[in-house]
Design an enzyme around this catalytic site. Structure first.
Site: not given
Ligand code: AMP
Length: 328
Positions: A111, A194, A197
């Site tokens: 960061k 994967k 956003k």
């Molecule tokens: P984020 O909002 O990207 O920080 O994601 C929050 C949590 O959602 C992560 O810690 C993962 O456990 C889960 N997550 C996000 N994207 C994926 C994905 N494409 N496949 C599986 N789990 C996901």
């Protein structure tokens, strides 16, 4: 009953990756453990010092978690900045953390590289706040991704250090709960990697039927298999992975057979996938809309969550004060 704590970042709407990768597991966990879920709005200040509409983001994420099945009567769901007891523990954690070890944390270094003009003390002491969030509930387990493992190590170290320094077994050492090993990885729509956003890659739980269809019809594919039973390239495998998550087994098998026989029509596969994704999302979407429109209910849930979180948190602080020798 053992305690599980999980922090939720208030960044944007939930997508299918979040749902299948994390939220679905939380919904199950709440029945097996005493679960605390908090929306980490303080943490977001380390990177976004002037958050836009933080209250709205918090409300949105709260509504989405409730719509997915987090039951505020079963689990405790609260907003981090409401539970001010955490701040006092954060202060004690800071007194007990050393500059060298904080500077060595990989996520701090990353960061600091990303925001060279804002290497604030909050960024440096992020592991202290995270430890305070966990230890205030004397939580046993924290579901985290691999990227948080080092911060979990720090939380364990701070708990151990406190216990040794004040010569009592006060804080349990929190263990990581790796959801990612048990949970599925949900692929994105742009061919590789994967779901996340980034633009055009995610299907959000709030997307309407038309949006879902548009996104899926645009998803990357190829010219189709040339030989029977050939391996699927990543983009195609991704569509099948989504199909496996939301469709009936028969539907999946049927398209898989067509692929193996080289007579698959990706247009048909995508139409079916869009239909099934919508079928899956529609009830959640409706609940999100309904809950979001009821600000009074959201306010009640946050207040009730705070009350429940505060009951244990204030006891922790009272006992810590006694241990340190302050008036409690
Ligand atoms: P984020 O909002 O990207 O920080 O994601 C929050 C949590 O959602 C992560 O810690 C993962 O456990 C889960 N997550 C996000 N994207 C994926 C994905 N494409 N496949 C599986 N789990 C996901």
């Amino acid at each position: 009953m053992e305690i599980v704590l999980s922090g939720i970042r208030p960044t944007g709407n939930l997508h299918l990756g979040n749902y299948f990768g994390a939220v679905r597991s939380f919904v199950k966990l709440q029945h097996d453990y005493r679960c605390y879920f908090f929306i980490a709005d303080w943490h977001s200040l380390t990177t976004h010092p002037r958050p836009e509409n933080i209250r709205q983001s918090v409300k949105t994420i709260l509504a989405e978690y409730l719509a997915c099945g987090i039951d505020p009567e079963v689990a405790t769901i609260y907003v981090q900045s409401d539970l001010t007891e955490t701040l006092e523990l954060y202060l004690y954690m800071n007194m007990n953390a050393y500059l060298g070890e904080l500077q060595r944390v990989t996520s701090f270094k990353e960061k600091a590289r990303k925001q060279p003009d804002n290497i604030n003390a909050g960024l440096l002491t992020y592991p202290c706040l995270m430890a305070a969030d966990i230890l205030i509930h004397r939580a046993h387990y924290v579901p985290v991704g691999k990227d948080q493992e080092q911060n979990m190590e720090m939380a364990r170290k701070f708990a151990r250090r406190f216990n040794i320094m004040y010569e009592r077994e006060f804080f349990p050492e929190p263990a990581s709960f790796h959801l990612s090993e048990k949970a599925v990885k949900v692929p994105g729509l742009n061919g590789s990697g994967k779901m996340g956003k980034s633009d055009g890659n995610a299907i959000y739980l709030t997307d309407d039927e038309k949006t879902i269809k548009r996104k899926i019809m645009r998803a990357v594919t190829d010219t189709g298999p040339q030989e029977p039973n050939s391996a699927k390239p990543e983009a195609v495998a991704n569509l099948f992975a989504l199909l496996e998550l939301v469709s009936e087994r028969d539907t999946y098998d049927c398209f898989n057979e067509q692929y193996n026989l080289c007579n698959i029509r990706y247009g048909d596969l995508k139409k079916q996938l869009a239909y099934d994704v919508n079928l899956f999302c529609a009830p959640i979407r409706e609940r999100i809309l309904e809950i979001s429109s009821n600000s009074a209910q959201l306010e009640r849930v946050a207040r009730r969550g705070l009350e429940k979180a505060r009951a244990g948190a204030s006891k922790t602080i009272k006992e810590v004060r006694e241990i340190l020798g302050f008036r409690s």
